[in-house]
Write a protein that holds these residues in place. Structure first.
Motif, PDB file in Angstrom:
ATOM      1  N   VAL A 106      27.145  60.008  40.331  1.00  0.00           N
ATOM      2  CA  VAL A 106      28.152  60.721  41.121  1.00  0.00           C
ATOM      3  C   VAL A 106      27.584  62.023  41.679  1.00  0.00           C
ATOM      4  N   GLN A 107      26.910  62.816  40.833  1.00  0.00           N
ATOM      5  CA  GLN A 107      26.365  64.088  41.299  1.00  0.00           C
ATOM      6  C   GLN A 107      24.895  63.993  41.685  1.00  0.00           C
ATOM      7  N   MET A 108      24.145  63.136  41.025  1.00  0.00           N
ATOM      8  CA  MET A 108      22.701  63.089  41.254  1.00  0.00           C
ATOM      9  C   MET A 108      22.270  62.036  42.273  1.00  0.00           C
ATOM     10  N   GLY A 109      23.195  61.233  42.768  1.00  0.00           N
ATOM     11  CA  GLY A 109      22.874  60.249  43.790  1.00  0.00           C
ATOM     12  C   GLY A 109      22.858  60.850  45.172  1.00  0.00           C
ATOM     13  N   CYS A 110      22.685  59.997  46.173  1.00  0.00           N
ATOM     14  CA  CYS A 110      22.685  60.408  47.582  1.00  0.00           C
ATOM     15  C   CYS A 110      21.595  61.427  47.872  1.00  0.00           C
ATOM     16  N   GLY A 111      20.446  61.269  47.213  1.00  0.00           N
ATOM     17  CA  GLY A 111      19.275  62.063  47.549  1.00  0.00           C
ATOM     18  C   GLY A 111      19.069  63.327  46.765  1.00  0.00           C
ATOM     19  N   ARG A 112      19.948  63.660  45.851  1.00  0.00           N
ATOM     20  CA  ARG A 112      19.847  64.944  45.147  1.00  0.00           C
ATOM     21  C   ARG A 112      18.505  65.104  44.419  1.00  0.00           C
ATOM     22  N   THR A 113      17.993  64.040  43.845  1.00  0.00           N
ATOM     23  CA  THR A 113      16.735  64.142  43.101  1.00  0.00           C
ATOM     24  C   THR A 113      15.528  63.670  43.911  1.00  0.00           C
ATOM     25  N   GLY A 114      15.744  63.312  45.153  1.00  0.00           N
ATOM     26  CA  GLY A 114      14.674  62.834  46.018  1.00  0.00           C
ATOM     27  C   GLY A 114      15.039  61.495  46.625  1.00  0.00           C
ATOM     28  N   SER A 140      12.133  57.986  55.569  1.00  0.00           N
ATOM     29  CA  SER A 140      11.904  58.728  54.328  1.00  0.00           C
ATOM     30  C   SER A 140      11.832  60.239  54.535  1.00  0.00           C
ATOM     31  N   ALA A 141      12.201  60.727  55.715  1.00  0.00           N
ATOM     32  CA  ALA A 141      12.024  62.145  56.021  1.00  0.00           C
ATOM     33  C   ALA A 141      12.816  63.046  55.073  1.00  0.00           C
ATOM     34  N   LEU A 142      14.080  62.713  54.831  1.00  0.00           N
ATOM     35  CA  LEU A 142      14.892  63.561  53.967  1.00  0.00           C
ATOM     36  C   LEU A 142      14.362  63.546  52.537  1.00  0.00           C
ATOM     37  N   GLU A 143      13.968  62.377  52.065  1.00  0.00           N
ATOM     38  CA  GLU A 143      13.430  62.281  50.705  1.00  0.00           C
ATOM     39  C   GLU A 143      12.175  63.136  50.555  1.00  0.00           C
ATOM     40  N   ILE A 144      11.266  63.044  51.514  1.00  0.00           N
ATOM     41  CA  ILE A 144      10.039  63.835  51.466  1.00  0.00           C
ATOM     42  C   ILE A 144      10.362  65.324  51.500  1.00  0.00           C
ATOM     43  N   SER A 145      11.302  65.706  52.363  1.00  0.00           N
ATOM     44  CA  SER A 145      11.705  67.108  52.477  1.00  0.00           C
ATOM     45  C   SER A 145      12.327  67.613  51.179  1.00  0.00           C
ATOM     46  N   THR A 146      13.175  66.795  50.566  1.00  0.00           N
ATOM     47  CA  THR A 146      13.835  67.200  49.331  1.00  0.00           C
ATOM     48  C   THR A 146      12.831  67.404  48.206  1.00  0.00           C
ATOM     49  N   VAL A 147      11.887  66.496  48.088  1.00  0.00           N
ATOM     50  CA  VAL A 147      10.860  66.623  47.055  1.00  0.00           C
ATOM     51  C   VAL A 147      10.050  67.900  47.272  1.00  0.00           C
ATOM     52  N   ALA A 148       9.673  68.184  48.523  1.00  0.00           N
ATOM     53  CA  ALA A 148       8.892  69.391  48.821  1.00  0.00           C
ATOM     54  C   ALA A 148       9.680  70.652  48.515  1.00  0.00           C
ATOM     55  N   LYS A 149      10.951  70.676  48.914  1.00  0.00           N
ATOM     56  CA  LYS A 149      11.791  71.840  48.616  1.00  0.00           C
ATOM     57  C   LYS A 149      12.009  71.981  47.112  1.00  0.00           C
ATOM     58  N   GLY A 150      12.106  70.854  46.429  1.00  0.00           N
ATOM     59  CA  GLY A 150      12.256  70.898  44.977  1.00  0.00           C
ATOM     60  C   GLY A 150      11.037  71.497  44.305  1.00  0.00           C
ATOM     61  N   LYS A 176      22.788  76.918  37.366  1.00  0.00           N
ATOM     62  CA  LYS A 176      22.473  75.648  38.013  1.00  0.00           C
ATOM     63  C   LYS A 176      22.386  75.827  39.524  1.00  0.00           C
ATOM     64  N   LEU A 177      21.343  75.268  40.117  1.00  0.00           N
ATOM     65  CA  LEU A 177      21.131  75.343  41.563  1.00  0.00           C
ATOM     66  C   LEU A 177      21.327  73.972  42.189  1.00  0.00           C
ATOM     67  N   LEU A 178      22.249  73.896  43.156  1.00  0.00           N
ATOM     68  CA  LEU A 178      22.496  72.664  43.907  1.00  0.00           C
ATOM     69  C   LEU A 178      22.596  72.993  45.400  1.00  0.00           C
ATOM     70  N   PRO A 179      21.540  73.479  46.021  1.00  0.00           N
ATOM     71  CA  PRO A 179      21.632  73.786  47.452  1.00  0.00           C
ATOM     72  C   PRO A 179      21.756  72.511  48.277  1.00  0.00           C
ATOM     73  N   PRO A 180      22.286  72.599  49.489  1.00  0.00           N
ATOM     74  CA  PRO A 180      22.296  71.423  50.366  1.00  0.00           C
ATOM     75  C   PRO A 180      20.876  70.909  50.579  1.00  0.00           C
ATOM     76  N   LEU A 181      20.731  69.600  50.704  1.00  0.00           N
ATOM     77  CA  LEU A 181      19.409  69.030  50.940  1.00  0.00           C
ATOM     78  C   LEU A 181      18.879  69.430  52.311  1.00  0.00           C
ATOM     79  N   THR A 182      19.772  69.758  53.219  1.00  0.00           N
ATOM     80  CA  THR A 182      19.394  70.108  54.592  1.00  0.00           C
ATOM     81  C   THR A 182      19.092  71.588  54.765  1.00  0.00           C
ATOM     82  N   ILE A 183      19.081  72.343  53.695  1.00  0.00           N
ATOM     83  CA  ILE A 183      18.803  73.777  53.776  1.00  0.00           C
ATOM     84  C   ILE A 183      17.408  73.999  54.360  1.00  0.00           C
ATOM     85  N   SER A 184      17.255  75.043  55.156  1.00  0.00           N
ATOM     86  CA  SER A 184      15.940  75.346  55.718  1.00  0.00           C
ATOM     87  C   SER A 184      15.068  76.028  54.668  1.00  0.00           C
ATOM     88  N   GLN A 185      13.760  76.037  54.895  1.00  0.00           N
ATOM     89  CA  GLN A 185      12.860  76.697  53.943  1.00  0.00           C
ATOM     90  C   GLN A 185      13.133  78.188  53.877  1.00  0.00           C
TER      91      GLN A 185
END
Length: 442
Positions: free
Chosen positions: A265-273, A343-353, A414-423
């Motif tokens: 519910v919380q960790m799906g939809c790309g939250r962890t990559g 895979s752009a969002l996944e790659i971006s999320t992992v890098a921001k993580g 706990k930090l849960l920023p939007p996945l679309t946040i800029s660097q």
């Protein structure tokens, strides 16, 4: 200043209704909330302002102050506030008189969402799942998953894990660990048993007790219908399960004929990559629950995914009036097509993580009794002195950053920023957070 009906009447006799409205707007923000809204309200106590607009990773209150949002609707806004791509699709759908409410009737919006799930999510991951639309909350998805597991297996008990959180309704509470939340049920919460989550004990293999309990007929543990698990326990304190532990859990369930439910519910939809948080472990759960960001725009929506042989529901056996939120179907479908066709969002999320992990590691290294953990774009700063976490969150809010606490003693920021946040936005928020930690711990 408290504005009452008599105050408005007095103003009306000597002035205009607009004058009274102006007085109400200039009164303390808490007035109407404190007099009319239930004591059960929570987040507004931590963030005592009245928010007015939101865009991307930012919120603005009615006084014009901006706040960088590292909360993102508790994970319901992975694509940010008022995402322009999703908003355009939603507005076009509404202007075109698209169906809003349909229970479980067939609609064009639902068909297009199911096609997007099949083509964008299931197909590329070689997943064969049926899709159920329960009531539009994560808790209802969990309730449906528990009911289905018990119906299919004919067994009653469910194994959950220490520090788990799965929702606030009775079934979801029964598999939740927090004592205060469980106590609010007011009734016993039977037919469940907690097991040690990865890292809860010091033993090298934290599945030892569970394995022994299931293997030994004298352990007193009845064979359960299911095991329900979060791959990262967000509310429990950002506790991260290892991929090896998850694989061993899946194998243990398979060996004993127990259904494995992953609460995403919380960790799906790309939250962890990856789109699903369990992908990195190479497992395929029998049942998956989704809500929060599956709707894309923050609109209420939930899904239960399960292997086809488990689809043993009788028509209407689990239902709900608002399981046909077509507006959410539209924004969910567009989110899948726009963000998950590559895979752009996944790659971006992992890098921001990774960027976040490095920044938090620097913070932790600077202060005794501070540590950090996380995966993807969910991270936590852990304080041995638990009260410091709340103080950090309060100071961060004053400086324009929204973060919340979690954990059994509220010891984790706990930090849960939007996945679309800029660097740049991410770095700005991390800088604000570092300053707040330094002020409290330094």
């Amino acid at each position: 200043m408290t504005v009452t009906a008599s105050d408005c009447s007095q103003v009306a006799r000597s002035s205009t209704a607009s004058d009274c409205s102006q007085i109400a707007r200039n009164s303390p923000a808490s007035t109407v909330f404190e007099t009319l809204e239930s004591n059960v309200r929570g987040y507004c106590r931590a963030w005592p302002t009245v928010f007015d607009t939101g865009s991307g990773a930012w919120l603005r209150d009615e006084d014009g102050k901006d706040y960088l949002d590292f909360f993102a609707g508790a994970g319901a806004l992975n694509y940010g506030h008022n995402n322009p791509v999703l908003k355009r699709a939603l507005l076009d759908y509404i202007v075109g008189d698209g169906i809003t409410h349909s229970l479980d009737m067939s609609t064009v919006a639902k068909r297009r969402l199911l096609e997007a799930l099949r083509d964008t999510i299931f197909g590329p991951r070689e997943l064969d799942y049926k899709v159920q639309f329960p009531g539009p909350t994560g808790a209802n998805a969990v309730e449906a998953a528990l009911k289905l597991a018990r119906k299919v297996t004919g067994r009653q008990s469910v194994l959950n894990f220490t520090n788990a959180f799965h929702g606030m309704s009775l079934g979801a509470l029964s598999v939740t660990g927090n004592a205060a939340k469980r106590a609010a049920a007011g009734v016993p919460l039977p037919h469940t048993m907690p097991m040690p989550y990865d890292g809860f004990l010091d033993a090298a293999d934290h599945l030892d007790w569970m394995r022994r309990a299931l293997d030994d007929s004298s352990s007193g543990v009845d064979k359960p219908a299911a095991v329900i698990v979060e791959t990262v326990q967000g509310e429990g304190g950002v506790n991260v399960a290892r991929s090896q532990w998850l694989r061993q859990l899946a194998e243990l369930c398979r060996a004993h004929g127990i259904l494995l439910i992953v609460d995403d519910v919380q960790m799906g939809c790309g939250r962890t990559g990856g789109f699903f948080s369990f992908e990195f472990a190479g497992i395929t759960p029998d049942i998956v629950t989704l809500s929060k960001s599956i709707g894309g725009y923050g609109l209420p929506m939930a899904l239960v995914l399960f292997k086809p042989d488990l689809d043993q529901w009788a028509p209407g056996e689990h239902n709900g009036t608002f399981r046909g939120n077509n507006a959410a179907f539209v924004t969910a479908r567009v989110a899948l097509e726009h963000y998950w066709s590559d895979s752009a969002l996944e790659i971006s999320t992992v890098a921001k993580g990774e960027r976040t992990a490095r920044a938090l590691a620097d913070i932790a290294a600077a202060f005794p009794g501070v540590s950090t953990r996380g995966r993807g774009l969910v991270h936590g700063i852990v304080f041995e002195e638990a009260s410091r976490a709340g103080k950090v969150c309060q100071l961060a809010f004053e400086r324009g950053l929204l973060v919340e606490t979690s954990g059994s003693a509220e010891e984790v920021v706990k930090l849960l920023p939007p996945l679309t946040i800029s660097q740049d936005e991410l770095d700005h928020g991390l800088s604000l957070l570092a300053g707040a930690v330094e002020s409290i711990c330094g």
